[in-house]
Design an enzyme around this catalytic site. Sequence first.
Site, PDB file in Angstrom:
ATOM      1  N   ASP A 194      13.270 -20.197 -34.969  1.00 27.08           N
ATOM      2  CA  ASP A 194      14.638 -19.609 -34.606  1.00 27.08           C
ATOM      3  C   ASP A 194      15.444 -19.482 -35.701  1.00 27.08           C
ATOM      4  OD1 ASP A 194      16.328 -23.085 -34.484  1.00 27.08           O
ATOM      5  OD2 ASP A 194      14.571 -22.385 -35.713  1.00 27.08           O
TER       6      ASP A 194
ATOM      7  N   HIS B 247      13.419 -27.661 -44.875  1.00 27.99           N
ATOM      8  CA  HIS B 247      12.590 -27.954 -43.707  1.00 27.99           C
ATOM      9  C   HIS B 247      11.414 -27.068 -43.340  1.00 27.99           C
ATOM     10  CE1 HIS B 247      16.168 -30.661 -43.359  1.00 27.99           C
ATOM     11  NE2 HIS B 247      16.897 -29.678 -43.069  1.00 27.99           N
TER      12      HIS B 247
HETATM   13  O1  RIB Z   1      16.438 -29.934 -38.595  1.00 30.43           O
HETATM   14  C1  RIB Z   1      16.175 -28.907 -39.567  1.00 30.43           C
HETATM   15  C2  RIB Z   1      15.462 -27.805 -38.239  1.00 30.43           C
HETATM   16  O2  RIB Z   1      16.712 -27.477 -37.515  1.00 30.43           O
HETATM   17  C3  RIB Z   1      15.189 -26.719 -39.081  1.00 30.43           C
HETATM   18  O3  RIB Z   1      14.099 -25.932 -38.095  1.00 30.43           O
HETATM   19  C4  RIB Z   1      16.386 -25.669 -38.949  1.00 30.43           C
HETATM   20  O4  RIB Z   1      16.029 -24.371 -39.019  1.00 30.43           O
HETATM   21  C5  RIB Z   1      16.929 -26.139 -37.768  1.00 30.43           C
HETATM   22  O5  RIB Z   1      16.367 -25.132 -36.752  1.00 30.43           O
HETATM   23 CA    CA Z   2      14.297 -23.539 -37.411  1.00 27.47          CA
END
Ligand code: RIB
Ligand code: CA
Length: 318
Positions: free
Chosen positions: A23, A246
């Site tokens: 996303d 992340h």
């Molecule tokens: O909590 C972090 C996640 O949420 C990551 O994938 C960031 O891109 C959001 O989608």
């Molecule tokens: Ca993400």
Amino acid sequence: HHHRGREDGCLTMTAPAIVLDCDPGIDDAFAIFCALRHTELLALTTVDGNVDVENTTRNARYLLDLAGAPSVPVHRGASRPIRSTSQHARQVHGPSGLGLVDVPDVAAPEAATSAVDALLALSERDGLMVVATGPLTNLALAIEQDRSFADRVGPVHWMGGAIDAGNVTATAEFNSWHDADAVEVCLRAGLELTTYGLDLTRQVRMGTHHTAALRRKRSRTAILAADLLDYYEAHGTQDGLGQPMHDPCAVLGVTHPQLFSYERAPIVVSTQAETRGQTTIASADDSSAGSITLARSVDADAVITEIMRAAEHPLANG
Ligand code: RIB
Ligand code: CA
């Protein structure tokens, strides 16, 4: 990994063939660069999450085009969670999902088939790995359409969940919270999940000195990465340690597993309103729990080195 021994006995590592469900999203962009550099990236599938699927799909195509990989197909996915309403994260990722970048509609066409159809078709391929860096909506829809999908595909490496504090609420991580019902569908179906939760990804921080280093590189992706990281830094957690990277952790967990340590645990997810998306380690006899592999520690310096190399040259490899 798919090892192919040679007569001299040394192993040659062929790049794992993956689909990246994402996303984009600022940290998703770094995950895409890592996937281009270290995997055979068969396709991107997009999902509603940080921003709406119109934007995540346009962003995915733009990032591939910028990285010099416009032929990687992008399959548009779900426009909302399977059973709840959608709530985006524009305050973190910017109005378009890529900070302040005015994302053009690049020439590379969107694939004709949907994300779910692409996931179902590609999961027939031996050894396919799915990496997911957004909500699990597309995977849950694939399971609900074809129950055998959960057995055929995997393991799925997912950035999601949190064993300790959340980020979108006190208890829940965003990808798990955005579509908690999808997480429950995946756990109940026995999807083989390896998760990179907040307790892991918060160990991997990048900040202003990485942005400065990226600006000194001579590549379009490095400059974009610096712009995205600047925005992320300005709108993220201000504890002076830089921003958690992340999503690249889920890709590098596939390509560089030696940089992580893992443990298995039975996990349940809450779909109750006040704790929606909370993932907790359940008792071993809890039938609603999925037995998944949790990444628990990481060589953060080595992971950051790989993220920086991929941001500079996503198409070089090795
Ligand atoms: O909590 C972090 C996640 O949420 C990551 O994938 C960031 O891109 C959001 O989608
Ligand atoms: Ca993400």
